[in-house]
Scaffold this active site. Structure first.
Site, PDB file in Angstrom:
ATOM      1  CD  GLU A  94      -4.624   3.594  -2.421  1.00  0.00           C
ATOM      2  OE1 GLU A  94      -5.393   4.437  -1.938  1.00  0.00           O
ATOM      3  OE2 GLU A  94      -3.479   3.869  -2.796  1.00  0.00           O
TER       4      GLU A  94
ATOM      5  CG  ASP B 150      -8.801   4.796   1.186  1.00  0.00           C
ATOM      6  OD1 ASP B 150      -8.329   5.597   2.018  1.00  0.00           O
ATOM      7  OD2 ASP B 150      -8.085   3.996   0.546  1.00  0.00           O
TER       8      ASP B 150
ATOM      9  CG  ASP C  77      -1.623   1.322   1.452  1.00  0.00           C
ATOM     10  OD1 ASP C  77      -1.607   2.161   0.524  1.00  0.00           O
ATOM     11  OD2 ASP C  77      -2.219   1.504   2.525  1.00  0.00           O
TER      12      ASP C  77
ATOM     13  CE  LYS D  45      -1.297   7.019  -3.878  1.00  0.00           C
ATOM     14  NZ  LYS D  45      -1.808   6.140  -2.818  1.00  0.00           N
TER      15      LYS D  45
HETATM   16  P1  ADP Z   1      -2.374   7.522   2.970  1.00  0.00           P
HETATM   17  O1  ADP Z   1      -3.162   6.340   2.558  1.00  0.00           O
HETATM   18  O2  ADP Z   1      -2.636   8.714   2.117  1.00  0.00           O
HETATM   19  O3  ADP Z   1      -0.927   7.283   3.162  1.00  0.00           O
HETATM   20  P2  ADP Z   1      -3.282   7.240   5.695  1.00  0.00           P
HETATM   21  O4  ADP Z   1      -4.436   6.366   5.534  1.00  0.00           O
HETATM   22  O5  ADP Z   1      -2.070   6.711   6.343  1.00  0.00           O
HETATM   23  O6  ADP Z   1      -2.922   7.994   4.361  1.00  0.00           O
HETATM   24  O7  ADP Z   1      -3.783   8.512   6.505  1.00  0.00           O
HETATM   25  C1  ADP Z   1      -2.943   9.571   6.745  1.00  0.00           C
HETATM   26  C2  ADP Z   1      -3.771  10.757   7.091  1.00  0.00           C
HETATM   27  O8  ADP Z   1      -4.623  10.436   8.183  1.00  0.00           O
HETATM   28  C3  ADP Z   1      -2.925  11.939   7.509  1.00  0.00           C
HETATM   29  O9  ADP Z   1      -3.414  13.118   6.925  1.00  0.00           O
HETATM   30  C4  ADP Z   1      -3.119  11.958   9.013  1.00  0.00           C
HETATM   31  O10 ADP Z   1      -2.987  13.257   9.541  1.00  0.00           O
HETATM   32  C5  ADP Z   1      -4.533  11.467   9.125  1.00  0.00           C
HETATM   33  N1  ADP Z   1      -4.836  10.945  10.454  1.00  0.00           N
HETATM   34  C6  ADP Z   1      -4.236   9.942  11.123  1.00  0.00           C
HETATM   35  N2  ADP Z   1      -4.764   9.784  12.343  1.00  0.00           N
HETATM   36  C7  ADP Z   1      -5.744  10.722  12.445  1.00  0.00           C
HETATM   37  C8  ADP Z   1      -6.666  11.099  13.475  1.00  0.00           C
HETATM   38  N3  ADP Z   1      -6.676  10.465  14.659  1.00  0.00           N
HETATM   39  N4  ADP Z   1      -7.530  12.104  13.224  1.00  0.00           N
HETATM   40  C9  ADP Z   1      -7.501  12.758  12.044  1.00  0.00           C
HETATM   41  N5  ADP Z   1      -6.669  12.465  11.056  1.00  0.00           N
HETATM   42  C10 ADP Z   1      -5.795  11.457  11.244  1.00  0.00           C
HETATM   43 MG    MG Z   2      -4.198   4.891   1.912  1.00  0.00          MG
END
Ligand code: ADP
Ligand code: MG
Length: 664
Positions: free
Chosen positions: A171, A193, A8, A70
């Site tokens: 995804e 998502d 991922d 990305k």
């Molecule tokens: P990606 O798939 O784009 O890599 P993720 O699914 O890992 O992203 O999510 C990352 C995002 O989620 C970031 O913007 C992060 O700030 C946000 N995030 C993570 N935990 C929290 C939370 N508890 N509340 C709000 N946003 C969150």
């Molecule tokens: Mg993701």
């Protein structure tokens, strides 16, 4: 087929999973975490850092540290929104209008795919370490809403990382695979998502291991970052009003603001109000300036109404395309860190009257799904079938600049579709095939995927020649286009190359460079390793000689002692001369000599149960006291008699109390 891992490759975080005995399993990285920040950086010595280590230098080294890559993958400069460009590093367009990222310390420009390749490389290396075998292929996930260029670019990143991307998987589909893996009852599922930089919605039907994607929609430029940005702007505007300084113009201040904003945002998912403190954020005419404030949830939510609106549209359009009503949805699966925001969950409840399912880990579920897909590809997992769709309509530009759709969005893939076109003028000798992707009526409002020319059409009145154009989309969602002149049978086909992709020559050049560099790196690492282990062995030999002298007396095992001494000197000389070839031989003889001495020592101890042994043991612990400044380590040759309990413990305790007093 060898091992295929599931990756991922998120905007913010990346995760790698493997299949072990038919069960998907997330692999912890070398640092011990199950998620790896999607950040790449170069230190001031041009050393490449990936993941947590790169993330750590974001504030101190903002020009050479690259996050949110990305957003640039597979996109041309002209498509980028201003918000995407609000990053602390430099992003520019090259002569062809492709996105390039200059890195000051390495004095080089990178394509986004190239930097992303380093992230893939790390994940694959970590997985290979875990598995204990090399990994050369992966299933890589992309947002369902990625267009053809973005998919091609992701695949290129895989190639640059030296792996074969066996499948590009959407995804949300991956999330559904993970969700439905163990379930047998038929369900209609909505996957929502919202990650750091992208937003995807998919509707699918899961029944008895068959996954039918019905519709998908999304926004590849919307994610948690946009929510962070709102807080950054809120802080920066207030600061500007008060101090007439725009912090967003200072890279380091911007990075600190961004980090504080993200932290506050995350905290506000759990509490109603959170403090924001950024001391020494700038210098004014009267000295240093600080930010000390609090942000509460309702203020934060008030900053983002338009972002929430942008979340609604794709859900509604996916529902429309699937022909389902909101009530038809049985389960809502939340994916991505940003779905933890209460306002997002609230909004979703107003669209789908269901409580979201809590049984999946929103951070890991996509990688788990990718590993399952890998298992389907290798044949390890049977009785699972995946029917995905293409997210955006594909078509050609026809007279008047209109978009003629050949494959409508949400068509099941793989798919082949063809249509016959003709010339618009008499005696036209060639036709231009211009391929577009998107939902707008005018071709120019959509994304251009590329163009090619079919020439050699025999003279004929307009409308007479027949040119058959066929579109093929494979299971990765990747497009191939061919055109055939039916009269002559002349055929031309192309893999569509998006504008911002590296072209084939560039990819080959980069691969060659990477290979050359990998060799050099490997050689360098090998020589360092060899020197280090030689040094360790010398230290071990010195200790062993002291042991022998104390236990057996200076001439107790003269032959073995002399052999060790000589071999040790040899190794020391070779280390000094830096002769690595000979060093290897020297190390081998020293090991052999040590083995002899150790055997002698242990046989002495075993056979010698005389009263003398007691004295020797006493001497042994006395010696421990005498040499108490020497390092203790996990010496495999450590003999039981030397492992006196008290000394290491005492020293450890001493050291800790020292640490406590002065360093914490
Ligand atoms: P990606 O798939 O784009 O890599 P993720 O699914 O890992 O992203 O999510 C990352 C995002 O989620 C970031 O913007 C992060 O700030 C946000 N995030 C993570 N935990 C929290 C939370 N508890 N509340 C709000 N946003 C969150
Ligand atoms: Mg993701």
């Amino acid at each position: 087929m060898g091992r295929i891992v599931g990756i991922d490759l998120g905007t913010t975080n990346a995760v790698v999973a493997v299949l072990e005995a038919g069960r998907p399993l997330v692999v912890a990285n070398a640092e011990g975490s199950r998620t790896t920040p999607s950040v790449v950086g170069y230190t001031k010595d041009s050393e490449l850092l990936v993941g947590q280590l790169a993330r750590r230098q974001l504030v101190l080294n903002p020009r050479n540290t690259f996050a949110n890559l990305k957003r640039f993958v597979g996109r041309v400069w002209d498509e980028l929104e201003d918000s995407s460009l609000a990053v602390p590093y430099t992003v520019r367009a090259n002569a062809e209008g492709n996105v390039r990222i200059p890195c000051p310390v390495t004095e080089r420009e990178y394509a986004p795919e190239e930097l992303v390749a380093s992230i893939i490389r790390k994940l694959v290396d970590d997985a290979a370490t875990y598995l204990g075998e090399p990994v050369d292929a992966a299933v890589v996930t992309v947002p369902a809403y990625f267009n053809d260029s973005q998919r091609q670019a992701t695949r290129d990143a895989g190639r640059l990382a030296g792996i074969n991307v066996e499948r590009i998987l959407n995804e949300p589909t991956a999330a559904a695979l993970a969700y439905g893996f163990d379930r047998t009852s038929a369900r209609r599922v909505l996957v929502f998502d919202l990650g750091g930089g992208t937003f995807d919605v998919s509707l699918m039907r899961i029944a008895n291991g068959v996954f039918d994607v019905k519709a998908t929609s999304g926004d590849t430029q919307l994610g948690g970052n946009d929510f962070d940005q709102r807080i950054v702007d809120w802080l920066a505007e207030a600061f500007k009003r008060e101090n007439s300084i725009d912090l967003r113009r200072d890279r380091q201040a911007l990075q600190r603001l961004t980090e504080a904003a993200e932290k506050a945002k995350q905290e506000l998912s759990g509490v109603q109000s959170t403090p924001l403190s950024l001391p020494f954020i700038a210098t004014g005419p009267d000295g240093p300036l600080h930010i000390e404030t609090t942000l509460d949830r309702s203020t934060f939510e008030g900053l983002c109404p338009d972002l929430l609106d942008r979340l609604m549209t794709p859900v509604q359009s996916a529902l429309r395309d699937s022909g389902w009503s909101a009530e038809d949805v049985d389960d809502v699966v939340l994916v991505g860190g940003s779905t933890r925001m209460p306002m997002v969950q609230q909004l979703l409840r107003t669209l789908i009257p269901r409580d979201p399912c809590q049984s999946v880990n929103p951070d890991e579920v996509v990688a788990v799904g990718a590993a399952i897909q890998a298992g389907i590809l290798t044949g390890e997992l049977r009785d699972l079938m995946l029917n995905d769709v293409t997210p955006l309509s594909l078509g050609l530009e026809t007279v008047g600049g209109l978009m003629k759709v050949l494959i409508p969005r949400n068509s099941p893939i793989p798919v082949r579709q063809s249509d016959v076109f003709s010339t618009s003028q008499a005696n036209q000798a060639s036709v231009d095939i211009h391929v577009w992707q998107g939902e707008r009526q005018l071709a120019a409002d959509n994304k251009s995927l590329g163009r090619f020319r079919l020439s050699g059409i025999p003279p004929a009145p307009r409308g007479v020649p027949q040119v058959q154009v066929a579109f093929d989309i494979d299971a990765n969602g990747l497009l191939q286009v061919s055109a055939t002149d039916r009269t002559t049978g002349r055929k031309q086909s192309v893999n569509i190359q998006g504008g911002s992709n590296l072209n084939e020559e560039e990819i080959k050049a980069l691969l060659a460079e990477a290979e050359a560099k990998a060799d050099e790196d490997r050689r360098r690492r090998a020589s360092i390793d060899r020197r280090n282990s030689a040094l360790t062995l010398v230290a071990q030999a010195e200790r062993r000689l002291r042991d022998a002298a104390l236990e057996l007396g200076p001439y107790g095992a003269e032959r073995q002692q002399r052999a060790v001494e000589m071999a040790m000197r040899d190794v020391q000389d070779l280390l000094e001369q830096n002769d690595l070839q000979e060093l290897e031989l020297g190390v081998a003889s020293l090991q052999e000599a040590l083995f002899g001495l150790n055997r002698r020592l242990s046989s002495e101890r075993r056979t010698d149960a005389s009263p003398l042994q007691g004295i020797r043991n006493t001497l042994g612990s006395l010696k421990d006291e005498l040499f108490s400044d020497e390092d203790w380590d996990d010496d495999p040759w450590e003999s039981p008699s030397r492992l006196s309990d008290s000394r290491p413990n005492m020293r450890r305790r001493d050291m800790n109390s020292w640490d406590d007093d002065f360093y914490r």
